[in-house]
Design an enzyme around this catalytic site. Structure first.
Site, mmCIF file in Angstrom:
data_model
loop_
_atom_site.group_PDB
_atom_site.id
_atom_site.type_symbol
_atom_site.label_atom_id
_atom_site.label_comp_id
_atom_site.label_asym_id
_atom_site.label_seq_id
_atom_site.Cartn_x
_atom_site.Cartn_y
_atom_site.Cartn_z
ATOM 1 N N HIS A 115 19.045 -0.391 -14.284
ATOM 2 C CA HIS A 115 19.243 -0.609 -12.838
ATOM 3 C C HIS A 115 19.350 0.727 -12.094
ATOM 4 C CE1 HIS A 115 19.550 -4.736 -13.903
ATOM 5 N NE2 HIS A 115 20.736 -4.625 -14.463
ATOM 6 N N LYS A 123 -10.525 1.170 18.639
ATOM 7 C CA LYS A 123 -9.857 0.925 19.920
ATOM 8 C C LYS A 123 -10.510 -0.247 20.652
ATOM 9 C CE LYS A 123 -8.662 3.006 24.372
ATOM 10 N NZ LYS A 123 -8.471 4.251 25.149
#
Length: 351
Positions: A281, A139
Site C-alpha cells: 500500500h 477552433k
C-alpha cells in the site's frame, strides 16, 4: 452535421495510411491540397493533388519553414460558413473553404530523445505550420473536420461513408479536443527540452508549467473498483522509470499494483549497494542493503514478515537465482517483482 467535405488539406510527417485515405477522398470527389513529402507521396501513388504553393500562389520559402502560413489556408479553415460577412470577405479575397485537415507533427520528441542530437537539430523539428493549421481547424470544428492521429483515419472514412461525405458534430468535437491535447503536449515537450538545454536555476520551479504526459495503458479500474484510471508517463529522457518497464509474466497490473511497483522501484534504486524494498500500500514494510542481493532480500523481508505477505518487491540489481529461490520458499506470497533484469534461472523459477 456539417456540409459535405469538398476540399481537404493533407500534410503529415507520419505517412501511415495517408495514401489510402487520400485515395478514398479522391474517389469521393474531394479536392486534395498537400505539401512537401506528403504531396510527393500522393503524386507517386497517382492521386490527383494540388500543391499548396500553387493553391496560394506563394512559394515555399526558408527551407520549408514558411509554406502553409497564408490567409488562403487559414481563412479557409477559420471562416464561419453561416456568417455572411465571413463568406463575403472570403469571396473578395478568393479564399476557398477547406473542410478537412489531416496533419501530424514533426517528430520533435524522437529527435530530442536521440543520443547525440544537437540543439539546432531539435529546433528544426519544432513544427509551426502544423500546429497552426490544427488549431485553426479545431477552433472552427463546427464547420471543419480535423484529424491529427492516423488511428482515426478508419473512423473518418466510416463517418464520411455513412453521411454522404460529411461528418457528425460529435466526431468533429472529439477530434478537436484531441488536437488541443496533442498540441499542448507538443508545446510542453519543447519547453521541457529547452529548459534541459538552456535552463537556469530560477526556472527550476516556474510559475506556469504543463506536463508532457503520454498514456502507457488503460487500467481495469482505479484505486477502488468503481473508479476509472489510466497509467501515464511523463517524459524523463534516459530515466529508468516504471513506465518504461516490460512486464515479463503474470496478470495485468492494477492501479494499486502500479503505485506499489513505482514506490518499490524508486526506493530500491536510491542505493548503491545491493538493496531490496518491500512495499505494501505504497509504504515500506521492509528495506535493506546487504553484501549481496540475497542478504538484502532476507533482511528487508524480516522487517515485517506478516505485512510482506502479498507485497511488491524491488531490487536494484539483476534478480539472481538464489533470491528467486528464497522468494519461492513456503509462506511467501509476492504480487510483483521489479528489477533491472532477471537471470534466466530466476525467471524460470518465478514464472
Amino acid at each position: 452535421m456539417a456540409n459535405r467535405i469538398q476540399r481537404a488539406l493533407l500534410s503529415v510527417w507520419d505517412k501511415s495510411g495517408v495514401v489510402e485515405l487520400a485515395r478514398f477522398l479522391h474517389q469521393n470527389s474531394v479536392e486534395l491540397l498537400s505539401t512537401g513529402g506528403t504531396y510527393r507521396a500522393l503524386v507517386e501513388a497517382g492521386i490527383p493533388v494540388v500543391e499548396v504553393a500553387h493553391y496560394t500562389g506563394f512559394p515555399e520559402m526558408m527551407d520549408g519553414r514558411v509554406k502553409t502560413l497564408h490567409p488562403k489556408i487559414h481563412g479557409g479553415l477559420l471562416c464561419l460558413r453561416d456568417n455572411p460577412d465571413h463568406r463575403r470577405q472570403a469571396e473578395t479575397h478568393d479564399v476557398g473553404m477547406i473542410d478537412l485537415v489531416v496533419v501530424n507533427l514533426y517528430p520533435f520528441e524522437a529527435t530530442a530523445d536521440r543520443e547525440g542530437a544537437q540543439l539546432e537539430e531539435k529546433i528544426e523539428q519544432i513544427d509551426i505550420g502544423g500546429p497552426s493549421m490544427l488549431r485553426s481547424a479545431a477552433k472552427n470544428y463546427r464547420d471543419v473536420t480535423v484529424v491529427c492521429d492516423p488511428s482515426d483515419y478508419e473512423r473518418l472514412v466510416a463517418e464520411m461513408s455513412a453521411a454522404d461525405g460529411a461528418t457528425t458534430d460529435a466526431f468533429r468535437a472529439r477530434c478537436a479536443r484531441k488536437v488541443f491535447r496533442a498540441t499542448s503536449r507538443y508545446d510542453a515537450l519543447i519547453a521541457d527540452e529547452l529548459l534541459r538545454e538552456q535552463g537556469e536555476e530560477d526556472e527550476f520551479l516556474p510559475e506556469q508549467m504543463a506536463l508532457p504526459l503520454k498514456k502507457v495503458q488503460d487500467l481495469r479500474y482505479g484505486e477502488n473498483p468503481h473508479q476509472r484510471a489510466a497509467f501515464y508517463e511523463i517524459r524523463l529522457p534516459g530515466a529508468a522509470t516504471l513506465a518504461r518497464a516490460e512486464q515479463l509474466n503474470g496478470k495485468e497490473l492494477s492501479y494499486n499494483n502500479i503505485m506499489d511497483c513505482d514506490a518499490a522501484w524508486e526506493l530500491a534504486k536510491e542505493f548503491d549497494a545491493p538493496a531490496c524494498a518491500v512495499i505494501k500500500h505504497t509504504n515500506p514494510c521492509g528495506c535493506a542493503v546487504g553484501v549481496d542481493q540475497i542478504e538484502a532480500f532476507r533482511k528487508a523481508w524480516e522487517g515485517d514478515p506478516q505485512a510482506a505477505f502479498g507485497s511488491i518487491i524491488a531490487v536494484n540489481r539483476e534478480l539472481d537465482a538464489a533470491t528467486a529461490e528464497a522468494l519461492c520458499e513456503p509462506g511467501r506470497f509476492v504480487e510483483a517483482i521489479v528489477a533491472p533484469g532477471f537471470a534466466p534461472k530466476a525467471l524460470e523459477l518465478l514464472t
